[in-house]
Design an enzyme around this catalytic site. Sequence first.
Site, PDB file in Angstrom:
ATOM      1  N   CYS A 113     -30.027  -3.602  11.051  1.00 41.45           N
ATOM      2  CA  CYS A 113     -31.179  -4.674  10.739  1.00 41.45           C
ATOM      3  C   CYS A 113     -32.347  -4.649  11.694  1.00 41.45           C
ATOM      4  CB  CYS A 113     -30.762  -5.924  10.436  1.00 41.45           C
ATOM      5  SG  CYS A 113     -32.077  -7.186  10.046  1.00 41.45           S
ATOM      6  N   GLY A 116     -40.289  -9.172  -4.064  1.00 38.18           N
ATOM      7  CA  GLY A 116     -40.705  -8.398  -3.352  1.00 38.18           C
ATOM      8  C   GLY A 116     -40.405  -8.549  -1.746  1.00 38.18           C
ATOM      9  N   HIS A 169     -37.082 -13.791   6.121  1.00 36.28           N
ATOM     10  CA  HIS A 169     -38.297 -13.922   7.132  1.00 36.28           C
ATOM     11  C   HIS A 169     -39.594 -14.754   6.319  1.00 36.28           C
ATOM     12  CE1 HIS A 169     -38.696 -10.028   4.979  1.00 36.28           C
ATOM     13  NE2 HIS A 169     -39.898 -10.129   4.839  1.00 36.28           N
TER      14      HIS A 169
END
Lengths: 113, 113
Positions: A3, A92, A99
Amino acid sequence: MDCIFCRIAAGSLPATRILETDDVVAFRDLNPRAPTHVLVIPRLHRASLDALGADEAHLAGALLLATAEVARLEGVADSGYRVVANTGEEGGQTVDHLHFHVLGGRPLGWPPG
Amino acid sequence: MDCIFCRIAAGSLPATRILETDDVVAFRDLNPRAPTHVLVIPRLHRASLDALGADEAHLAGALLLATAEVARLEGVADSGYRVVANTGEEGGQTVDHLHFHVLGGRPLGWPPG
Protein backbone atom coordinates in the site's frame (compact mmCIF):
# COMPACT_ATOMS: atom_id res chain seq x y z
CA MET A 1 3.58 -3.50 2.40
CA ASP A 2 2.17 -2.92 -1.05
CA CYS A 3 0.00 0.00 0.00
CA ILE A 4 1.57 3.28 -1.09
CA PHE A 5 -0.09 5.22 1.72
CA CYS A 6 1.22 2.74 4.31
CA ARG A 7 4.67 3.35 2.81
CA ILE A 8 4.23 7.11 3.02
CA ALA A 9 3.07 6.77 6.64
CA ALA A 10 6.12 4.64 7.42
CA GLY A 11 8.44 7.12 5.68
CA SER A 12 9.66 4.65 3.05
CA LEU A 13 8.03 6.66 0.25
CA PRO A 14 8.66 10.41 0.14
CA ALA A 15 5.87 12.94 0.53
CA THR A 16 5.60 16.58 1.46
CA ARG A 17 4.31 16.27 4.99
CA ILE A 18 2.10 18.93 6.52
CA LEU A 19 1.20 17.33 9.85
CA GLU A 20 1.96 14.18 11.82
CA THR A 21 0.45 12.81 15.00
CA ASP A 22 0.48 9.39 16.64
CA ASP A 23 -2.61 8.45 14.62
CA VAL A 24 -2.48 10.52 11.45
CA VAL A 25 -0.20 11.73 8.64
CA ALA A 26 -1.05 14.60 6.26
CA PHE A 27 0.83 15.28 3.01
CA ARG A 28 0.33 17.10 -0.29
CA ASP A 29 -1.59 15.40 -3.11
CA LEU A 30 0.71 14.77 -6.09
CA ASN A 31 -2.07 15.87 -8.48
CA PRO A 32 -3.42 18.96 -6.74
CA ARG A 33 -6.81 20.19 -7.89
CA ALA A 34 -6.78 23.36 -5.80
CA PRO A 35 -4.06 25.67 -4.41
CA THR A 36 -4.32 23.71 -1.16
CA HIS A 37 -4.79 19.98 -1.72
CA VAL A 38 -3.64 17.81 1.16
CA LEU A 39 -4.41 14.18 2.00
CA VAL A 40 -4.99 13.06 5.59
CA ILE A 41 -4.60 9.35 6.35
CA PRO A 42 -4.57 7.10 9.40
CA ARG A 43 -1.26 5.35 10.09
CA LEU A 44 -3.26 2.16 10.51
CA HIS A 45 -4.31 0.58 7.25
CA ARG A 46 -8.06 0.80 6.77
CA ALA A 47 -9.26 0.27 3.22
CA SER A 48 -11.99 2.92 3.32
CA LEU A 49 -14.63 4.56 5.48
CA ASP A 50 -16.65 1.37 5.04
CA ALA A 51 -13.85 -0.62 6.66
CA LEU A 52 -13.84 1.36 9.93
CA GLY A 53 -15.12 -0.64 12.86
CA ALA A 54 -17.95 0.53 15.08
CA ASP A 55 -15.37 0.80 17.89
CA GLU A 56 -13.09 3.12 15.90
CA ALA A 57 -14.85 6.41 16.52
CA HIS A 58 -11.76 7.82 18.17
CA LEU A 59 -9.55 7.08 15.15
CA ALA A 60 -12.21 8.45 12.79
CA GLY A 61 -12.46 11.59 14.91
CA ALA A 62 -8.70 12.07 15.02
CA LEU A 63 -8.68 12.04 11.23
CA LEU A 64 -11.43 14.60 11.02
CA LEU A 65 -9.89 16.94 13.57
CA ALA A 66 -6.63 16.66 11.61
CA THR A 67 -8.37 17.87 8.43
CA ALA A 68 -9.45 21.03 10.26
CA GLU A 69 -5.93 21.49 11.62
CA VAL A 70 -4.46 21.10 8.13
CA ALA A 71 -6.82 23.84 6.90
CA ARG A 72 -5.59 26.14 9.67
CA LEU A 73 -1.94 25.34 8.91
CA GLU A 74 -2.54 26.01 5.21
CA GLY A 75 -4.26 29.32 5.90
CA VAL A 76 -7.61 28.39 4.37
CA ALA A 77 -9.70 27.97 7.52
CA ASP A 78 -11.14 31.48 7.19
CA SER A 79 -11.57 31.62 3.40
CA GLY A 80 -13.12 28.15 3.40
CA TYR A 81 -12.33 24.62 2.32
CA ARG A 82 -13.84 21.28 1.42
CA VAL A 83 -13.10 17.89 2.99
CA VAL A 84 -13.83 14.86 0.80
CA ALA A 85 -13.57 11.10 1.30
CA ASN A 86 -14.18 8.75 -1.62
CA THR A 87 -15.28 5.16 -1.07
CA GLY A 88 -15.41 2.58 -3.84
CA GLU A 89 -15.60 2.91 -7.61
CA GLU A 90 -18.51 5.33 -8.02
CA GLY A 91 -17.06 7.44 -5.21
CA GLY A 92 -13.83 7.79 -7.19
CA GLN A 93 -11.54 6.08 -4.69
CA THR A 94 -8.14 5.45 -6.31
CA VAL A 95 -6.01 4.27 -3.36
CA ASP A 96 -7.44 1.62 -1.06
CA HIS A 97 -6.23 3.22 2.15
CA LEU A 98 -8.72 5.55 3.82
CA HIS A 99 -7.88 9.19 3.08
CA PHE A 100 -9.47 12.60 3.29
CA HIS A 101 -8.82 15.27 0.72
CA VAL A 102 -8.60 18.84 2.06
CA LEU A 103 -9.12 21.33 -0.78
CA GLY A 104 -9.00 25.11 -0.50
CA GLY A 105 -7.59 28.32 -1.88
CA ARG A 106 -10.25 28.70 -4.58
CA PRO A 107 -14.07 28.64 -4.63
CA LEU A 108 -15.29 25.05 -4.84
CA GLY A 109 -18.36 24.45 -7.03
CA TRP A 110 -21.47 22.38 -6.45
CA PRO A 111 -22.22 19.54 -6.87
CA PRO A 112 -18.95 18.06 -5.61
CA GLY A 113 -18.41 15.85 -8.63
CA MET B 1 -33.17 28.29 17.92
CA ASP B 2 -32.70 29.96 14.56
CA CYS B 3 -30.58 27.17 13.15
CA ILE B 4 -32.63 25.03 10.76
CA PHE B 5 -30.50 21.95 11.39
CA CYS B 6 -30.97 22.33 15.15
CA ARG B 7 -34.70 22.44 14.47
CA ILE B 8 -34.53 19.31 12.32
CA ALA B 9 -32.51 17.55 15.03
CA ALA B 10 -35.11 18.57 17.61
CA GLY B 11 -37.96 17.42 15.37
CA SER B 12 -39.56 20.85 15.09
CA LEU B 13 -38.82 21.02 11.34
CA PRO B 14 -39.76 18.00 9.21
CA ALA B 15 -37.17 15.96 7.35
CA THR B 16 -36.97 12.50 5.86
CA ARG B 17 -34.85 10.79 8.46
CA ILE B 18 -32.56 7.92 7.54
CA LEU B 19 -30.77 7.32 10.85
CA GLU B 20 -30.78 8.64 14.41
CA THR B 21 -28.44 7.98 17.30
CA ASP B 22 -27.80 9.77 20.58
CA ASP B 23 -25.23 11.97 18.84
CA VAL B 24 -26.29 12.15 15.22
CA VAL B 25 -29.27 12.65 12.87
CA ALA B 26 -29.22 11.82 9.13
CA PHE B 27 -31.88 13.02 6.68
CA ARG B 28 -32.33 13.54 2.94
CA ASP B 29 -31.01 16.72 1.29
CA LEU B 30 -33.91 18.79 -0.09
CA ASN B 31 -31.89 19.54 -3.24
CA PRO B 32 -30.39 16.15 -4.03
CA ARG B 33 -27.47 16.10 -6.46
CA ALA B 34 -27.28 12.31 -6.70
CA PRO B 35 -29.76 9.42 -6.33
CA THR B 36 -28.56 9.11 -2.73
CA HIS B 37 -27.94 12.47 -1.08
CA VAL B 38 -28.19 12.43 2.69
CA LEU B 39 -26.95 14.92 5.29
CA VAL B 40 -25.45 13.76 8.58
CA ILE B 41 -25.35 16.26 11.45
CA PRO B 42 -24.48 16.28 15.14
CA ARG B 43 -27.36 17.01 17.48
CA LEU B 44 -25.08 19.50 19.21
CA HIS B 45 -24.72 22.77 17.37
CA ARG B 46 -21.23 23.16 15.97
CA ALA B 47 -20.87 25.79 13.26
CA SER B 48 -18.41 23.82 11.12
CA LEU B 49 -15.47 21.43 11.20
CA ASP B 50 -13.37 24.41 12.24
CA ALA B 51 -15.54 24.84 15.35
CA LEU B 52 -14.92 21.32 16.70
CA GLY B 53 -12.83 21.32 19.85
CA ALA B 54 -9.64 19.28 20.20
CA ASP B 55 -11.50 17.21 22.83
CA GLU B 56 -14.35 16.35 20.46
CA ALA B 57 -12.76 13.47 18.58
CA HIS B 58 -15.48 11.12 19.77
CA LEU B 59 -18.28 13.31 18.40
CA ALA B 60 -16.38 13.80 15.14
CA GLY B 61 -15.88 10.05 14.87
CA ALA B 62 -19.53 9.30 15.58
CA LEU B 63 -20.43 11.56 12.66
CA LEU B 64 -18.03 9.84 10.33
CA LEU B 65 -19.11 6.33 11.30
CA ALA B 66 -22.70 7.44 10.73
CA THR B 67 -21.88 8.48 7.15
CA ALA B 68 -20.65 4.94 6.44
CA GLU B 69 -23.76 3.50 8.07
CA VAL B 70 -25.99 5.74 5.94
CA ALA B 71 -24.22 4.46 2.82
CA ARG B 72 -24.93 0.88 3.90
CA LEU B 73 -28.58 1.67 4.66
CA GLU B 74 -28.94 3.37 1.26
CA GLY B 75 -27.39 0.42 -0.56
CA VAL B 76 -24.43 2.35 -2.00
CA ALA B 77 -21.61 1.00 0.19
CA ASP B 78 -20.58 -1.52 -2.49
CA SER B 79 -21.09 0.64 -5.59
CA GLY B 80 -19.32 3.55 -3.93
CA TYR B 81 -20.07 6.96 -2.49
CA ARG B 82 -18.54 10.30 -1.59
CA VAL B 83 -18.60 12.04 1.79
CA VAL B 84 -18.18 15.83 1.71
CA ALA B 85 -18.02 18.54 4.37
CA ASN B 86 -17.94 22.19 3.35
CA THR B 87 -16.46 24.84 5.62
CA GLY B 88 -16.82 28.56 4.98
CA GLU B 89 -17.54 30.53 1.84
CA GLU B 90 -15.03 29.05 -0.61
CA GLY B 91 -15.94 25.59 0.65
CA GLY B 92 -19.55 26.24 -0.31
CA GLN B 93 -21.02 25.94 3.18
CA THR B 94 -24.65 27.14 3.11
CA VAL B 95 -25.92 26.18 6.60
CA ASP B 96 -23.78 27.08 9.59
CA HIS B 97 -24.30 23.79 11.40
CA LEU B 98 -21.66 21.14 10.74
CA HIS B 99 -22.95 18.59 8.23
CA PHE B 100 -21.63 15.84 6.00
CA HIS B 101 -23.08 15.15 2.59
CA VAL B 102 -23.25 11.48 1.59
CA LEU B 103 -23.63 11.17 -2.20
CA GLY B 104 -23.99 7.95 -4.16
CA GLY B 105 -25.95 6.06 -6.78
CA ARG B 106 -24.05 7.58 -9.72
CA PRO B 107 -20.37 7.95 -10.66
CA LEU B 108 -18.95 11.07 -8.99
CA GLY B 109 -16.46 13.07 -11.05
CA TRP B 110 -13.12 14.65 -10.14
CA PRO B 111 -12.28 17.25 -8.97
CA PRO B 112 -15.02 17.44 -6.34
CA GLY B 113 -16.12 20.96 -7.24
